[in-house]
Scaffold this active site. Sequence first.
Site, PDB file in Angstrom:
ATOM      1  N   GLN A   9      15.173  34.906  19.411  1.00 52.93           N
ATOM      2  CA  GLN A   9      14.642  35.433  20.654  1.00 52.93           C
ATOM      3  C   GLN A   9      15.779  36.075  21.423  1.00 52.93           C
ATOM      4  O   GLN A   9      16.883  35.508  21.484  1.00 52.93           O
ATOM      5  CB  GLN A   9      14.080  34.232  21.452  1.00 52.93           C
ATOM      6  CG  GLN A   9      13.437  34.572  22.758  1.00 52.93           C
ATOM      7  CD  GLN A   9      12.051  35.161  22.568  1.00 52.93           C
ATOM      8  OE1 GLN A   9      11.321  34.770  21.669  1.00 52.93           O
ATOM      9  NE2 GLN A   9      11.728  36.131  23.403  1.00 52.93           N
ATOM     10  N   PRO A 189      21.067  38.554  27.220  1.00 56.29           N
ATOM     11  CA  PRO A 189      21.063  39.324  25.968  1.00 56.29           C
ATOM     12  C   PRO A 189      22.349  39.121  25.156  1.00 56.29           C
ATOM     13  O   PRO A 189      23.408  38.775  25.716  1.00 56.29           O
ATOM     14  CB  PRO A 189      20.962  40.779  26.461  1.00 56.29           C
ATOM     15  CG  PRO A 189      20.350  40.684  27.830  1.00 56.29           C
ATOM     16  CD  PRO A 189      20.866  39.405  28.406  1.00 56.29           C
ATOM     17  N   SER A 190      22.238  39.355  23.879  1.00 58.04           N
ATOM     18  CA  SER A 190      23.371  39.310  22.942  1.00 58.04           C
ATOM     19  C   SER A 190      24.077  37.958  22.915  1.00 58.04           C
ATOM     20  O   SER A 190      25.274  37.887  22.635  1.00 58.04           O
ATOM     21  CB  SER A 190      24.394  40.416  23.270  1.00 58.04           C
ATOM     22  OG  SER A 190      23.754  41.661  23.299  1.00 58.04           O
ATOM     23  N   ARG A 191      23.344  36.916  23.250  1.00 64.39           N
ATOM     24  CA  ARG A 191      23.905  35.555  23.238  1.00 64.39           C
ATOM     25  C   ARG A 191      25.045  35.352  24.249  1.00 64.39           C
ATOM     26  O   ARG A 191      25.810  34.399  24.142  1.00 64.39           O
ATOM     27  CB  ARG A 191      24.396  35.155  21.832  1.00 64.39           C
ATOM     28  CG  ARG A 191      23.278  35.134  20.790  1.00 64.39           C
ATOM     29  CD  ARG A 191      22.278  34.023  21.124  1.00 64.39           C
ATOM     30  NE  ARG A 191      21.205  33.904  20.152  1.00 64.39           N
ATOM     31  CZ  ARG A 191      19.967  34.416  20.303  1.00 64.39           C
ATOM     32  NH1 ARG A 191      19.661  35.115  21.392  1.00 64.39           N
ATOM     33  NH2 ARG A 191      19.056  34.223  19.397  1.00 64.39           N
ATOM     34  N   LEU A 192      25.145  36.281  25.221  1.00 60.11           N
ATOM     35  CA  LEU A 192      26.175  36.123  26.261  1.00 60.11           C
ATOM     36  C   LEU A 192      25.550  35.395  27.452  1.00 60.11           C
ATOM     37  O   LEU A 192      25.459  35.918  28.568  1.00 60.11           O
ATOM     38  CB  LEU A 192      26.730  37.495  26.676  1.00 60.11           C
ATOM     39  CG  LEU A 192      27.372  38.292  25.540  1.00 60.11           C
ATOM     40  CD1 LEU A 192      27.889  39.639  26.048  1.00 60.11           C
ATOM     41  CD2 LEU A 192      28.530  37.503  24.918  1.00 60.11           C
TER      42      LEU A 192
END
Length: 212
Positions: A9, A189-192
Site C-alpha cells: 500500500q 509515500p515511498s516508505r518515508l
Amino acid sequence: MASLADLRQEYSAGGLSEDDADRDPFALFRRWFDQAVVAGLPDPNAFTLATSTPDGSPSARAVLLKGLDARGFTFFTNYDSRKGRELEANPRAAMVFLWQALERQVRVEGTVEVVTAAESDEYFAVRPLGSRLGAWASPQSAVIPGRAYLEQQHAELTTRYPGGVVPRPPHWGGYRVLPRLIEFWQGRPSRLHDRIRFTHDGETWVRDRLAP
Ligand SMILES: Cc1cc2nc3c(=O)[nH]c(=O)nc-3n(C[C@H](O)[C@H](O)[C@H](O)COP(=O)(O)O)c2cc1C
C-alpha cells in the site's frame, strides 16, 4: 492465496510534522483518537496489549481503551486471566493502536497499575447487564468443558440476580498503563513515513523524530 510479496500500500493520507505534534503527546493522542472516531473507524478504542512473563515470554491480545487522563490509559479485564497474571508478576506493558484507514499507528509503553476499586466499580456499573453477568460467568483464559458451560453459567447468574443488580466480581477491574514512551506513526509515500516519539525523562516529555 494472493501473492503476499505483491501486497503493498502506498500511504498518502497525511503527514505529521513537529509543529503538528506539539510538545504534549496526550494532546496529540486525543486529537488522533477524535479523528479516528469522526472517520467512523470500527472500534477506534481497540488496541493490542502486549504483556510478558518475568522471564520475557511475550503475549498479545486486543482490548478496549476505557479511560484516558493525565496519568495514563485505562482498560478493564479479568485479573485472573493470562494478561492479569502476567501483569501481576511483571507490571509493564506495550500497546498498539492501529488506525489503518487513517494510515496511523500509535505505540505506548510503560508501567501498569491496578486502578482503585472505586474506579472499577464505577465503570462496571455502566456496563450492559449481559456484560456484567459475563464477568461472573467467564473464568477468562481458563480451559472450559465447552460452550454449554458458559451458557449454563450465564443462565444461572441471570436467576441469581433477577433485579439486574450485579456486584462487580473481585477478579474483574481496571489497569492503567502509565506511559514512559508514546510514538506516533503516519504513513507517507515511498516508505518515508513520519515517526515522532515522546519519551518521559521523569520530568518532561522529550520529543524525537525516528527514521521510518
Ligand atoms: C476488539 C476486541 C476488544 C476486546 N476487548 C477486551 C477488553 O476490553 N477486555 C478483555 O479482557 N478482553 C477483551 N478482548 C478479548 C481479548 O482479546 C482476549 O481474548 C481476552 O482478554 C483473554 O486474553 P488473555 O488470555 O491473554 O488474558 C477483546 C477482543 C477484541 C477482538
